[in-house]
Design an enzyme around this catalytic site. Structure first.
Site, PDB file in Angstrom:
ATOM      1  CG  ASP A 113      14.969 -23.939 -84.977  1.00 47.63           C
ATOM      2  OD1 ASP A 113      15.048 -25.394 -84.585  1.00 47.63           O
ATOM      3  OD2 ASP A 113      14.119 -23.527 -85.260  1.00 47.63           O
ATOM      4  CG  HIS A 169      15.277 -27.649 -76.823  1.00 44.35           C
ATOM      5  ND1 HIS A 169      13.987 -27.946 -76.235  1.00 44.35           N
ATOM      6  CD2 HIS A 169      15.417 -26.696 -77.405  1.00 44.35           C
ATOM      7  CE1 HIS A 169      13.403 -26.926 -76.472  1.00 44.35           C
ATOM      8  NE2 HIS A 169      14.195 -26.052 -77.240  1.00 44.35           N
ATOM      9  CB  SER A 256      24.213 -17.568 -79.477  1.00 44.25           C
ATOM     10  OG  SER A 256      23.201 -16.767 -79.630  1.00 44.25           O
TER      11      SER A 256
END
Length: 296
Positions: A113, A169, A256
């Site tokens: 995301d 991921h 981040s």
């Protein structure tokens, strides 16, 4: 004010920035910049705050954070009262159906995301950080041999805000090599900071690895830490087969960034995302969302 492009509504939204006024002061004012250089960018500041977010005492911050940033807890595996610390909430796992993933091997999906920028035909000596500021890929990796292989390729920058799901991921089936750690500072990765700190990604703490994907060639995964992100956790097992959508790791508290590099001719990013990047806007994406396809 930071505007983000929404692909669904075809419109721009103003980002609700956690600690926005503080970030503007820290990176936009002379006094703030001085304090940032002397203290905020240092490991000790992040370590102290990060340790607090691991304590049970930090739980009291969770309800207000959920309310202020409209966090959808319906897709969280844990209920708000089940978290043992703020960091436990921050790195929350989502339900299995929260982020659908297109398993078509020709489709490239987002690794997480966040707010996405895409740069094609990159010059490895002038990779774009933000408009007007660039950095060298070999400076980012501290490995000139590997960097040389990605000249003319594609770079994806996924910026995660504190309000986002903070696990990242794999974008394809494949095998990931050992992660290489590079020590550095802890500047914020907010666009305000990116505009004021040259080569910020090359100065911050980061980790990188090569993911040997089945359909998109060797992909460089770079995880960049930031203010209050004292820990980058890699949960994958090096050299073991990984599946598309499988978790690679997560960031503890703070904003981040995940950066991906593809070799030339391996991938074609959705035109809409590239156009918005050229206009200076990031595009809001979710983990598993289609963002491109394998080059023909």
């Amino acid at each position: 004010m930071i505007k983000i492009y929404n692909r669904k509504t075809k419109s721009y939204e103003v980002e609700n920035v956690a600690g926005g006024k503080y970030i503007e002061w820290s990176y936009g004012s002379p006094i703030g910049k001085s304090i940032t250089e002397l203290f905020v960018k240092k490991k000790l500041f992040t370590k102290i705050y990060g340790a607090h977010c691991d304590t049970r005492g930090s739980i009291k911050k969770i309800p207000a954070f959920i309310k202020d940033f409209d966090i959808d807890m319906r897709i969280s595996k844990k209920r708000p009262e089940e978290f043992t610390s703020f960091n436990d909430f921050f790195v929350r796992e989502l339900t299995e159906d929260a982020r659908p993933i297109d398993k078509n091997p020709d489709i490239l999906v987002s690794p997480g995301d966040g707010r996405l920028s895409a740069f094609e035909n990159i010059d490895m000596d002038n990779v774009v950080q933000i408009k007007g500021l660039t950095y060298s890929l070999k400076e980012l990796l501290l490995d000139e041999k590997v960097a040389n292989e990605y000249n003319g390729g594609t770079c994806l920058i996924l910026r995660l805000c504190p309000v986002d799901y903070h696990r990242y991921h794999f974008v394809d089936n494949g095998v990931c090599l050992e992660s290489k750690k590079i020590e550095g500072h802890y500047y914020s990765v907010n666009p305000i900071a990116l505009k004021n700190i040259p080569k910020l990604f090359c100065q911050n703490k980061r980790e990188w690895s090569i993911f040997k994907s089945e359909n998109f060639g060797d992909i460089i995964h770079v995880e960049v830490g930031a203010t209050c992100v004292g820990t980058i956790i890699q949960t994958y097992k090096p050299l073991e087969p990984a599946k598309k959508g499988q978790e690679k790791g997560y960031f503890k508290f703070g904003g981040s960034t995940t950066v991906l590099f593809f070799k030339k001719g391996m991938v074609k990013i959705d035109k809409e995302i590239v156009e918005q990047t050229e206009l200076g806007f990031e595009t809001r994406v979710l983990m598993g969302e289609t963002i491109g396809k394998r080059s023909e």
